[in-house]
Design an enzyme around this catalytic site. Structure first.
Site, PDB file in Angstrom:
ATOM      1  N   HIS A   1      -9.154  -4.041  -1.241  1.00 37.39           N
ATOM      2  CA  HIS A   1      -8.190  -3.197  -0.535  1.00 37.39           C
ATOM      3  C   HIS A   1      -8.692  -1.742  -0.507  1.00 37.39           C
ATOM      4  O   HIS A   1      -8.645  -1.079   0.532  1.00 37.39           O
ATOM      5  CB  HIS A   1      -6.839  -3.321  -1.259  1.00 37.39           C
ATOM      6  CG  HIS A   1      -5.727  -2.488  -0.707  1.00 37.39           C
ATOM      7  ND1 HIS A   1      -4.611  -3.038  -0.118  1.00 37.39           N
ATOM      8  CD2 HIS A   1      -5.540  -1.145  -0.671  1.00 37.39           C
ATOM      9  CE1 HIS A   1      -3.794  -2.063   0.256  1.00 37.39           C
ATOM     10  NE2 HIS A   1      -4.328  -0.906  -0.066  1.00 37.39           N
ATOM     11  N   GLU A   2      -9.198  -1.268  -1.658  1.00 37.64           N
ATOM     12  CA  GLU A   2      -9.656   0.130  -1.735  1.00 37.64           C
ATOM     13  C   GLU A   2     -10.965   0.333  -0.969  1.00 37.64           C
ATOM     14  O   GLU A   2     -11.160   1.361  -0.325  1.00 37.64           O
ATOM     15  CB  GLU A   2      -9.820   0.554  -3.199  1.00 37.64           C
ATOM     16  CG  GLU A   2      -8.541   0.477  -4.027  1.00 37.64           C
ATOM     17  CD  GLU A   2      -7.382   1.258  -3.432  1.00 37.64           C
ATOM     18  OE1 GLU A   2      -7.620   2.271  -2.748  1.00 37.64           O
ATOM     19  OE2 GLU A   2      -6.219   0.863  -3.633  1.00 37.64           O
TER      20      GLU A   2
ATOM     21  N   CYS B   1       0.849  -1.185   0.000  1.00 41.14           N
ATOM     22  CA  CYS B   1       0.000   0.000   0.000  1.00 41.14           C
ATOM     23  C   CYS B   1       0.890   1.242   0.000  1.00 41.14           C
ATOM     24  O   CYS B   1       1.891   1.286   0.712  1.00 41.14           O
ATOM     25  CB  CYS B   1      -0.874  -0.007   1.249  1.00 41.14           C
ATOM     26  SG  CYS B   1      -2.021   1.367   1.344  1.00 41.14           S
TER      27      CYS B   1
END
Lengths: 118, 176
Positions: A91-92, A48
């Site tokens: 993830h987003e 990230c």
């Protein structure tokens, strides 16, 4: 951490990897994404930009269906994927809930120093 | 202790170099010791190993046999006899407590104090300082009587006081 959004407020999903944007069903960033279906969970490595020096092993659905709306028109769209973007999308969506992959790693030893290739 | 198989806990800490494990275990094998559980890591560049071995020698004899390791002053080696413990039986579900945020003293103590207060047992833990970012990951065994949602709220409140993010969730076991 992002503050929780009041009900009904649109939250944008900014999908960082260019591959996601180009291969997603829409040409623009979808808003207010909601996970409709998530199956075939597999552990995989992810990183990230918010955590520059670490990566982690996170269990994610490899088959994913998201519902979202398009900015401007408000048209509702459904995004189905079984590619790597499934991981990127989850993830987003986590970011929109104020979560990093650090909150989702598979165990106390699932963090790793990021490998630098360039 | 004279005669009989005992369990020895061996710790080796010091400057890292290739061959520490090979040297340590060669000396232990020479004593007829049998390695059981062991863990080793490099903590901020320092070699750190703890192992438990079954042996027919005393801790003093084992420490003497391992003395060559610490001869040049780069490693500290200690051996102590430990009682045989039954394998840990989980109290209930296992949770992963994740803490991340700006580094400051007292994060681990504050978070683990909340876990301990609730009766949770930390079974595995790692922390990393990565630039300014501090990350703590703790696997916590919670007795069935403990309300995980209450513990989660208490941990989040402690995180707010510390200025760090805390989350807790069931550690999903990989079912094979």
């Amino acid at each position: 951490m992002l503050p929780p959004l009041p009900d009904g407020r649109v939250r944008p999903a900014v999908l960082a990897p260019a591959a996601v944007l180009s291969s997603a069903a829409t040409a623009v960033d979808p808003l207010d994404p909601v996970v409709v279906a998530a199956t075939r969970w597999e552990r995989g490595r992810e990183g990230c930009l918010s955590v520059p020096d670490l990566t982690g092993d996170v269990k994610r659905a490899t088959r994913l269906v998201l519902r979202a709306v398009l900015p401007g028109t408000g048209e509702q769209v459904e995004i189905s994927t079984d590619a790597f973007e499934a991981r990127a999308l989850q993830h987003e969506v986590d970011h929109l809930d104020g979560l990093l992959f650090l909150d989702k790693v598979a165990g106390a030893h699932a963090l790793h120093a990021r490998q630098v290739y360039l | 202790v004279t005669g009989g198989r005992v369990q020895l806990a061996v710790t080796v800490i010091g400057r890292d170099r290739p061959g520490i494990i090979a040297d340590t275990t060669r000396l232990l094998a020479g004593l007829g010791a049998n390695l059981e559980d062991s863990t080793m890591s490099i903590l901020r560049g320092h070699f750190a190993m703890v192992l438990v071995a079954a042996a027919d020698v005393t801790a003093t004899e084992a420490e003497a046999a391992l003395a060559p390791l610490s001869a040049d002053g780069s490693l500290q080696v200690s051996v102590r006899e430990v009682p045989e413990e039954a394998p840990a039986t989980p109290l209930g579900a296992t949770y992963l407590v994740s803490v991340h945020g700006a580094d400051r003293p007292g994060i681990v103590s504050a978070v683990t104090a909340v876990v301990a207060e609730a009766g949770g047992n930390v079974t595995d833990l790692s922390t990393r300082l990565s630039g300014e970012l501090y990350v703590l990951l703790a696997e916590v065994d919670l007795p069935a009587a403990v309300d995980p949602e209450q513990l989660d709220r208490d941990l989040v409140a402690t995180g707010l006081e510390l200025g760090v993010e805390v989350s807790m969730r069931v550690l999903d076991p990989d079912v094979l």
